[in-house]
Scaffold this active site. Structure first.
Site, PDB file in Angstrom:
ATOM      1  N   THR A 164       0.719  -1.149   0.002  1.00 36.03           N
ATOM      2  CA  THR A 164      -0.033  -0.043   0.076  1.00 36.03           C
ATOM      3  C   THR A 164       1.026   1.390   0.063  1.00 36.03           C
ATOM      4  O   THR A 164       0.675   2.405  -0.501  1.00 36.03           O
ATOM      5  CB  THR A 164      -1.111  -0.100   1.248  1.00 36.03           C
ATOM      6  OG1 THR A 164      -1.822  -1.187   1.105  1.00 36.03           O
ATOM      7  CG2 THR A 164      -1.767   1.204   1.408  1.00 36.03           C
TER       8      THR A 164
ATOM      9  N   SER B  26       1.306  -7.531  -0.837  1.00 31.56           N
ATOM     10  CA  SER B  26       1.951  -8.456   0.114  1.00 31.56           C
ATOM     11  C   SER B  26       1.352 -10.078   0.172  1.00 31.56           C
ATOM     12  O   SER B  26       1.956 -10.967   0.819  1.00 31.56           O
ATOM     13  CB  SER B  26       2.514  -7.897   1.452  1.00 31.56           C
ATOM     14  OG  SER B  26       1.266  -8.061   2.221  1.00 31.56           O
TER      15      SER B  26
ATOM     16  N   THR C 289       1.822  -4.454   4.362  1.00 34.78           N
ATOM     17  CA  THR C 289       1.398  -4.550   5.613  1.00 34.78           C
ATOM     18  C   THR C 289       0.877  -6.015   6.119  1.00 34.78           C
ATOM     19  O   THR C 289       1.020  -6.436   7.050  1.00 34.78           O
ATOM     20  CB  THR C 289       0.676  -3.670   6.498  1.00 34.78           C
ATOM     21  OG1 THR C 289      -0.479  -3.440   5.731  1.00 34.78           O
ATOM     22  CG2 THR C 289       1.227  -2.152   6.272  1.00 34.78           C
ATOM     23  N   ASP C 290       0.237  -6.605   4.939  1.00 35.67           N
ATOM     24  CA  ASP C 290      -0.718  -7.787   5.364  1.00 35.67           C
ATOM     25  C   ASP C 290       0.294  -9.044   5.839  1.00 35.67           C
ATOM     26  O   ASP C 290      -0.162  -9.882   6.787  1.00 35.67           O
ATOM     27  CB  ASP C 290      -1.314  -8.320   4.169  1.00 35.67           C
ATOM     28  CG  ASP C 290      -2.713  -7.269   4.106  1.00 35.67           C
ATOM     29  OD1 ASP C 290      -2.952  -6.756   4.893  1.00 35.67           O
ATOM     30  OD2 ASP C 290      -3.304  -7.341   2.858  1.00 35.67           O
TER      31      ASP C 290
END
Ligand code: ASN
Length: 340
Positions: free
Chosen positions: A26, A72, A105-106
């Site tokens: 992101t 990710s 971030t996932d």
């Protein structure tokens, strides 16, 4: 892309050389101007984001290495190996002082822990990302990137293992976990303390990791082409054992995401015993966000499963995968789970 406030450069250029390896996420996402949702991750060049924070030039000289550009959720073992090899290569350069990786971030916590166990450098390695795309009103990526570079350029960050930087908090790769999916302060820790915090570009390290990492990890000098297959199974009230039967084919290890202290029904226990006896290595972990899973008699009377200790199920999977490249001895793996 909207213009961010440009801060005048008043200080001379710093000497530290920081490599920024971009992988997508992101932080490099774009969508409708101003909106924080409905965007595509990994569509903007990180050097465009760097241009919006020229004050970074006061901290370090940046060299960009665009590696991949993915959400990710597309990260996998092949990309981990590629990223690890790139970091090792860059870290060997005498002119390089630190490395920053931009990442979605996932799954950042999985990549960070994999790197923490497998890279061979004491130089600071910092992962960061964002919850808002670069085109949002007030994106969080530029400031996270600024602080990640400041951290990687700071000598206090040496030998801290792989770190993640979000919202002025310095997290260890081992303990960071995503705990919120809609706020910019999206990360927390699994029963552990943060490594420190930041105030703008100033670094305050308050704790050092006590578990093995980077140069002290027994995996740091190993060559990897592929990994043993480690799968995961979640227990819930009334869960059938069918899922375990389905997973057992082409399988070297299973991380069970149990309830409470890594618990499950008697039927699951019997099935897991059967799988362990067939040679599949079983790790017990917990679906409880703040949990510690010890080895215990009640859910493992034969003492042939391994407790995940303070690792989240996802990190336990990575550690088991790496352990299985070296041994199938349960005692040895158990011992590693206490020390890594
Ligand atoms: N905030 C983010 O980066 C989420 C995005 N789906 C990713 O992990 O790439």
């Amino acid at each position: 892309m909207p213009q961010y406030s440009k801060i005048l450069e008043t200080r001379p250029k710093a000497n530290e050389k920081i490599i920024v390896i971009a992988t997508g996420g992101t932080i490099a996402g774009s969508g409708e101007d101003g909106r924080t949702t409905e965007y595509r991750a990994g569509t903007i060049d990180v050097s465009d984001i760097l241009e919006t924070i020229p004050q970074i030039n006061n901290l370090a000289e940046i060299e960009m290495v665009p590696l991949i550009s993915v959400d990710s959720n597309e990260m996998n073992e092949r990309y981990w190996i590629k990223l690890r090899n790139t970091i090792n290569e860059q870290a060997k350069r005498p002119d390089v002082d630190g490395i920053v990786i931009t990442h979605g971030t996932d799954t950042i916590e999985e990549t960070a822990y994999f790197l923490n166990l497998t890279i061979a450098t004491e130089k600071p390695v910092v992962l960061t990302g964002a919850m808002r795309p670069a085109t949002a009103t007030s994106p969080d990526g530029p400031f996270n990137l600024f602080q990640a570079i400041a951290l990687a350029a700071n000598e206090k960050a040496h030998d801290c293992g792989v770190m993640c930087l979000f919202s002025s908090t310095i997290y260890s790769a081992r303990n960071i976990a995503k705990t919120n999916n809609h706020k910019i302060d999206a990360f927390g820790l699994n029963e552990q303390a943060a490594l420190g915090y930041m105030r703008d570009a100033d670094v305050f390290i308050t704790n050092h990791p006590t578990t093995k990492h980077t140069l002290r990890s027994k995996f740091c000098n190993q060559q990897f082409d592929a990994f043993p297959k480690v799968k995961m199974a979640t227990y819930y009230a009334g869960a059938d054992t069918d899922i375990l039967d389905a997973l057992k084919h082409d399988c070297d290890g299973i991380v069970v995401i149990g309830t409470g202290s890594g618990n499950y029904s008697q039927a699951w226990m019997q099935k897991l015993d059967e799988l362990a006896e067939s040679g599949i290595v079983i790790v017990r972990s917990s679906r409880v966000p703040h949990s510690i899973v010890f080895d215990e008699q009640i859910f493992d009377p034969k003492n042939h499963f391994i407790g995940s200790n303070t690792l989240t199920p996802f990190k336990a999977r990575i550690l088991l995968m790496l352990c299985l490249t070296q041994t199938r001895n349960i005692e040895e793996i158990r011992n590693t789970f206490f020390r890594y």
